[in-house]
Design a protein around this motif. Structure first.
Motif, PDB file in Angstrom:
ATOM      1  N   GLY A  11      41.164  46.307  46.700  1.00 59.20           N
ATOM      2  CA  GLY A  11      39.702  46.255  46.765  1.00 59.20           C
ATOM      3  C   GLY A  11      39.040  47.408  46.035  1.00 59.20           C
ATOM      4  O   GLY A  11      38.110  47.220  45.253  1.00 59.20           O
ATOM      5  N   GLU A  12      39.553  48.632  46.275  1.00 64.07           N
ATOM      6  CA  GLU A  12      38.998  49.798  45.590  1.00 64.07           C
ATOM      7  C   GLU A  12      39.283  49.745  44.096  1.00 64.07           C
ATOM      8  O   GLU A  12      38.447  50.140  43.270  1.00 64.07           O
ATOM      9  CB  GLU A  12      39.583  51.076  46.186  1.00 64.07           C
ATOM     10  CG  GLU A  12      39.204  51.315  47.646  1.00 64.07           C
ATOM     11  CD  GLU A  12      37.699  51.418  47.828  1.00 64.07           C
ATOM     12  OE1 GLU A  12      37.025  51.965  46.919  1.00 64.07           O
ATOM     13  OE2 GLU A  12      37.201  50.955  48.862  1.00 64.07           O
ATOM     14  N   ILE A  13      40.474  49.245  43.733  1.00 58.38           N
ATOM     15  CA  ILE A  13      40.805  49.115  42.312  1.00 58.38           C
ATOM     16  C   ILE A  13      39.847  48.146  41.638  1.00 58.38           C
ATOM     17  O   ILE A  13      39.394  48.373  40.501  1.00 58.38           O
ATOM     18  CB  ILE A  13      42.269  48.651  42.144  1.00 58.38           C
ATOM     19  CG1 ILE A  13      43.224  49.740  42.633  1.00 58.38           C
ATOM     20  CG2 ILE A  13      42.560  48.301  40.694  1.00 58.38           C
ATOM     21  CD1 ILE A  13      44.685  49.320  42.637  1.00 58.38           C
ATOM     22  N   ALA A  14      39.509  47.046  42.329  1.00 54.78           N
ATOM     23  CA  ALA A  14      38.572  46.071  41.757  1.00 54.78           C
ATOM     24  C   ALA A  14      37.198  46.695  41.551  1.00 54.78           C
ATOM     25  O   ALA A  14      36.546  46.462  40.526  1.00 54.78           O
ATOM     26  CB  ALA A  14      38.477  44.854  42.671  1.00 54.78           C
ATOM     27  N   ARG A  15      36.725  47.502  42.485  1.00 54.52           N
ATOM     28  CA  ARG A  15      35.419  48.155  42.324  1.00 54.52           C
ATOM     29  C   ARG A  15      35.451  49.144  41.158  1.00 54.52           C
ATOM     30  O   ARG A  15      34.512  49.198  40.361  1.00 54.52           O
ATOM     31  CB  ARG A  15      35.036  48.865  43.615  1.00 54.52           C
ATOM     32  CG  ARG A  15      34.742  47.929  44.778  1.00 54.52           C
ATOM     33  CD  ARG A  15      34.092  48.696  45.930  1.00 54.52           C
ATOM     34  NE  ARG A  15      33.858  47.833  47.071  1.00 54.52           N
ATOM     35  CZ  ARG A  15      34.700  47.679  48.080  1.00 54.52           C
ATOM     36  NH1 ARG A  15      35.854  48.347  48.083  1.00 54.52           N
ATOM     37  NH2 ARG A  15      34.424  46.884  49.087  1.00 54.52           N
ATOM     38  N   CYS A  16      36.527  49.928  41.074  1.00 53.78           N
ATOM     39  CA  CYS A  16      36.643  50.870  39.949  1.00 53.78           C
ATOM     40  C   CYS A  16      36.730  50.128  38.628  1.00 53.78           C
ATOM     41  O   CYS A  16      36.140  50.553  37.628  1.00 53.78           O
ATOM     42  CB  CYS A  16      37.864  51.769  40.148  1.00 53.78           C
ATOM     43  SG  CYS A  16      37.764  52.898  41.540  1.00 53.78           S
ATOM     44  N   ARG A  17      37.443  49.006  38.616  1.00 54.07           N
ATOM     45  CA  ARG A  17      37.560  48.212  37.391  1.00 54.07           C
ATOM     46  C   ARG A  17      36.194  47.677  36.977  1.00 54.07           C
ATOM     47  O   ARG A  17      35.854  47.669  35.784  1.00 54.07           O
ATOM     48  CB  ARG A  17      38.545  47.069  37.629  1.00 54.07           C
ATOM     49  CG  ARG A  17      38.574  46.026  36.517  1.00 54.07           C
ATOM     50  CD  ARG A  17      39.174  46.572  35.233  1.00 54.07           C
ATOM     51  NE  ARG A  17      39.095  45.576  34.175  1.00 54.07           N
ATOM     52  CZ  ARG A  17      40.008  44.614  33.972  1.00 54.07           C
ATOM     53  NH1 ARG A  17      41.055  44.519  34.785  1.00 54.07           N
ATOM     54  NH2 ARG A  17      39.869  43.773  32.979  1.00 54.07           N
ATOM     55  N   ALA A  18      35.392  47.209  37.937  1.00 47.46           N
ATOM     56  CA  ALA A  18      34.060  46.704  37.610  1.00 47.46           C
ATOM     57  C   ALA A  18      33.187  47.804  37.014  1.00 47.46           C
ATOM     58  O   ALA A  18      32.487  47.588  36.017  1.00 47.46           O
ATOM     59  CB  ALA A  18      33.402  46.122  38.863  1.00 47.46           C
TER      60      ALA A  18
END
Length: 399
Positions: free
Chosen positions: A152-159
């Protein structure tokens, strides 16, 4: 394999842990892709909503005078509805990630026992060995499951990274298009001494339509030149000299010494104290209080001197005429060799405009000045006048 034979795999729990963590990482990444898209869309919607609120605050007086509150309210409601929609999409995507992570973590302590249970049932493994193998499997898999636990945190950082990279790529592409030899560009350079040289200047718009062609002139130190004509051409010339308009051909040679100052129609007043706004873009400690008081007094703003250290939204607090007077106070403080003005006195009445330009001539007699204005009666305050028209009518240079 021959029926009845057994296959021995030493330490089979280790490759099984890598396989389990690898499959979980791949599935987590696939499930995280919708979260990246929804998070990116939500951040975009939030940014648009904040920009709309800031714009409404900046123009609140004009909106109130025009009674545009219902329209602005509907626009804000539309932006907020997009935030709600994208937040719901992000929540659904995040729910899928949480569900997968819960199932992944719930299966982790059970899987090694299920795999090793046949050996325990056949008596080839003791209960203690089974539990030790299960614990070792859990610890190794937990160490390898960091991407799954933080998808989840990786997805936010990726966005967030995608948005920054998109902006960077757009800026790089814009710079490449500006530098690319796809067409002629206006060349900016420097010339020795206190003079400005324009040589065979042709100005075009970004679409390639020619606005002005074969224009040459020079401005020497202390000379006052009035520029009038087609507003599209004069505005483009102002931006060409400022280095903001590369479309066209020819050369513009700027003075190498003495400094230049540009005054647009509405001067920029940064947030902060009035002292900072008056000294901009230099530091607020550059000029003494006596110099600041003198500049304000010469431009008719002496009443602002006691408020030098007050912090306020000066763009909204001061009327346009006072803001333009503040721009002239900057001129007196910075004392450039060349001053370029684009309708910087359009808020003045004829008498006030004449007095301001006469004050500049008296206070800074050696300063060259190029004034773009369409007000009548300014010719007497300048040494010569240039009329710039679109292609088809050559610039008129009075004798």
């Amino acid at each position: 394999l021959v029926p009845g034979t057994a296959l021995q795999i030493p330490g089979y729990m280790v490759p099984l842990a890598f396989l389990y963590a690898g499959i979980g990482t791949v599935l987590g990444w696939l499930l995280g892709r919708p979260l990246v898209r929804s998070t990116n869309a939500l951040q975009t919607a939030e940014a648009n909503f904040r920009f709309g609120l800031a714009r409404a605050r900046q123009h609140s007086e004009a909106i109130a005078l025009l009674h545009g509150e219902p329209l602005e309210r509907r626009g804000a409601a539309t932006h907020f509805a997009r935030i709600v929609r994208d937040f719901d999409r992000q929540s659904l995507a995040y729910m899928g990630i949480v569900s997968f992570s819960t199932g992944y973590g719930g299966l982790l302590p059970v899987l090694p026992i299920l795999v090793a249970a046949p050996q325990y049932i056949l008596g080839a493994m003791s209960l203690g060995a089974l539990m030790q193998a299960a614990q070792a499997f859990q610890r190794l898999t937990s160490a390898l499951s960091w991407p799954v636990d933080n998808v989840g945190e990786i997805a936010r950082c990726r966005a967030s990274a995608d948005r920054v990279l998109s902006l960077y790529e757009d800026m790089q592409r814009l710079d490449a298009e500006t530098r690319a030899p796809t067409g002629p560009r206006i060349a900016l350079g420097q010339v020795a001494g206190r003079r400005l040289v324009i040589d065979e200047l042709c100005i075009a718009d970004p679409a390639g339509q020619v606005l002005l062609e074969h224009f040459s002139t020079g401005i020497h130190g202390g000379e006052r030149v009035l520029v009038a004509g087609d507003p599209a051409v004069t505005s483009a010339l102002f931006k060409v000299i400022g280095g903001l308009w590369p479309w066209g051909s020819g050369r513009v040679l700027l003075p190498e010494h003495g400094g230049m100052l540009f005054m647009p129609q509405r001067p920029f007043l940064p947030e902060g104290s009035l002292r900072q706004a008056l000294c901009y873009p230099l530091a607020s400690t550059t000029f003494s209080n006596e110099a600041l008081h003198r500049a304000l007094e010469c431009t008719g703003l002496a009443w602002l001197y006691p408020r030098l250290d007050e912090t306020d939204n000066w763009e909204q607090l001061l009327p346009l005429r006072a803001q333009q007077r503040l721009g002239f106070a900057r001129v007196l403080l910075q004392n450039p060799a060349f001053l370029f003005m684009e309708e910087a006195t359009d808020a003045f009445d004829p008498k006030g405009e004449r007095l301001m330009l006469e004050m500049l001539r008296h206070e800074r007699p050696d300063m060259a000045m190029l004034t773009i204005s369409f007000h009548p009666g300014l010719e007497a305050l300048h040494d010569r006048k240039i009329v710039l028209n679109r292609v088809g009518a050559r610039p008129q240079l009075p004798d």
